[in-house]
Design a protein around this motif. Structure first.
Motif, mmCIF file in Angstrom:
data_model
loop_
_atom_site.group_PDB
_atom_site.id
_atom_site.type_symbol
_atom_site.label_atom_id
_atom_site.label_comp_id
_atom_site.label_asym_id
_atom_site.label_seq_id
_atom_site.Cartn_x
_atom_site.Cartn_y
_atom_site.Cartn_z
ATOM 1 N N SER A 2 27.806 27.060 42.725
ATOM 2 C CA SER A 2 28.279 25.228 41.996
ATOM 3 C C SER A 2 29.861 24.511 42.985
ATOM 4 O O SER A 2 30.577 25.657 43.749
ATOM 5 C CB SER A 2 29.053 26.250 40.897
ATOM 6 O OG SER A 2 28.160 26.293 39.729
ATOM 7 N N THR A 3 30.007 23.594 43.545
ATOM 8 C CA THR A 3 30.461 23.089 43.662
ATOM 9 C C THR A 3 31.793 22.213 42.227
ATOM 10 O O THR A 3 31.616 23.037 41.553
ATOM 11 C CB THR A 3 30.128 21.535 44.193
ATOM 12 O OG1 THR A 3 29.983 20.410 43.378
ATOM 13 C CG2 THR A 3 29.368 21.548 45.907
ATOM 14 N N ARG A 4 33.259 21.802 42.436
ATOM 15 C CA ARG A 4 33.910 21.676 41.722
ATOM 16 C C ARG A 4 33.075 21.126 40.596
ATOM 17 O O ARG A 4 32.326 19.698 40.855
ATOM 18 C CB ARG A 4 35.273 21.156 42.207
ATOM 19 C CG ARG A 4 34.946 21.777 43.490
ATOM 20 C CD ARG A 4 36.757 21.228 44.221
ATOM 21 N NE ARG A 4 38.023 21.943 43.329
ATOM 22 C CZ ARG A 4 38.808 21.911 43.890
ATOM 23 N NH1 ARG A 4 39.245 21.691 44.585
ATOM 24 N NH2 ARG A 4 39.964 22.554 42.990
ATOM 25 N N PRO A 5 34.183 21.043 39.891
ATOM 26 C CA PRO A 5 33.556 19.664 38.279
ATOM 27 C C PRO A 5 33.783 18.551 38.806
ATOM 28 O O PRO A 5 34.774 18.626 39.597
ATOM 29 C CB PRO A 5 34.029 20.542 37.199
ATOM 30 C CG PRO A 5 34.200 21.508 37.270
ATOM 31 C CD PRO A 5 34.624 21.618 39.254
ATOM 32 N N GLN A 6 33.281 17.590 38.395
ATOM 33 C CA GLN A 6 32.811 15.865 38.008
ATOM 34 C C GLN A 6 33.338 16.218 36.762
ATOM 35 O O GLN A 6 31.839 16.078 35.334
ATOM 36 C CB GLN A 6 31.311 15.578 38.304
ATOM 37 C CG GLN A 6 31.284 16.214 40.017
ATOM 38 C CD GLN A 6 29.911 16.246 40.575
ATOM 39 O OE1 GLN A 6 29.232 15.382 40.153
ATOM 40 N NE2 GLN A 6 30.340 15.444 41.960
ATOM 41 N N GLU A 29 30.337 21.050 36.150
ATOM 42 C CA GLU A 29 29.548 20.477 38.071
ATOM 43 C C GLU A 29 27.642 20.147 37.512
ATOM 44 O O GLU A 29 27.667 19.812 36.740
ATOM 45 C CB GLU A 29 28.986 22.635 38.005
ATOM 46 C CG GLU A 29 31.228 23.540 37.743
ATOM 47 C CD GLU A 29 30.850 24.137 36.886
ATOM 48 O OE1 GLU A 29 31.956 23.981 36.537
ATOM 49 O OE2 GLU A 29 30.409 23.630 35.624
ATOM 50 N N GLU A 37 24.946 20.814 38.868
ATOM 51 C CA GLU A 37 24.390 21.203 38.111
ATOM 52 C C GLU A 37 24.561 20.968 36.470
ATOM 53 O O GLU A 37 23.582 20.851 35.810
ATOM 54 C CB GLU A 37 23.853 22.456 38.401
ATOM 55 C CG GLU A 37 24.247 23.072 40.110
ATOM 56 C CD GLU A 37 25.274 23.261 41.089
ATOM 57 O OE1 GLU A 37 25.324 23.492 41.985
ATOM 58 O OE2 GLU A 37 25.778 23.025 40.554
ATOM 59 N N ARG A 46 28.110 23.122 28.446
ATOM 60 C CA ARG A 46 27.613 24.515 29.269
ATOM 61 C C ARG A 46 26.436 25.450 28.866
ATOM 62 O O ARG A 46 25.557 25.712 29.213
ATOM 63 C CB ARG A 46 28.814 25.399 29.821
ATOM 64 C CG ARG A 46 29.598 24.116 30.755
ATOM 65 C CD ARG A 46 30.045 25.189 32.091
ATOM 66 N NE ARG A 46 31.183 24.200 32.362
ATOM 67 C CZ ARG A 46 31.693 24.138 32.367
ATOM 68 N NH1 ARG A 46 32.594 24.089 31.588
ATOM 69 N NH2 ARG A 46 32.893 23.230 32.804
#
Length: 72
Positions: free
Chosen positions: A2-6, A22, A24, A62
């Motif tokens: 995952s990348t950083r939360p947006q 994230e 995703e 989530r």
């Protein structure tokens, strides 16, 4: 990975709030809303209303997304 939360803004029962997820999870959450033919804000409001006071909205989303994908 995952990348950083947006952070995105949602409107829940007329009130604006920010939620960090994230990418995703945002994508999966949007897909679920589309499958149910519901606006993402309505789905988020439903999750918000059913979560406990000790659970954050981002965590509740989530878990909702994870449970939906696990039950497929």
């Amino acid at each position: 990975m995952s990348t950083r939360p947006q952070k995105h803004s949602l409107t829940l029962k007329g009130h604006r709030t920010s939620v960090s997820l994230e990418p995703e999870f945002w994508k999966a959450f949007r897909m679920i809303a589309e499958e149910e033919h519901r606006p993402i804000n309505d789905l988020a409001a439903e999750i918000d209303a059913s979560r406990g006071t000790d659970v954050g909205l981002a965590s509740a989303i989530r878990v909702y997304v994870l449970k939906r994908w696990m039950n497929r």
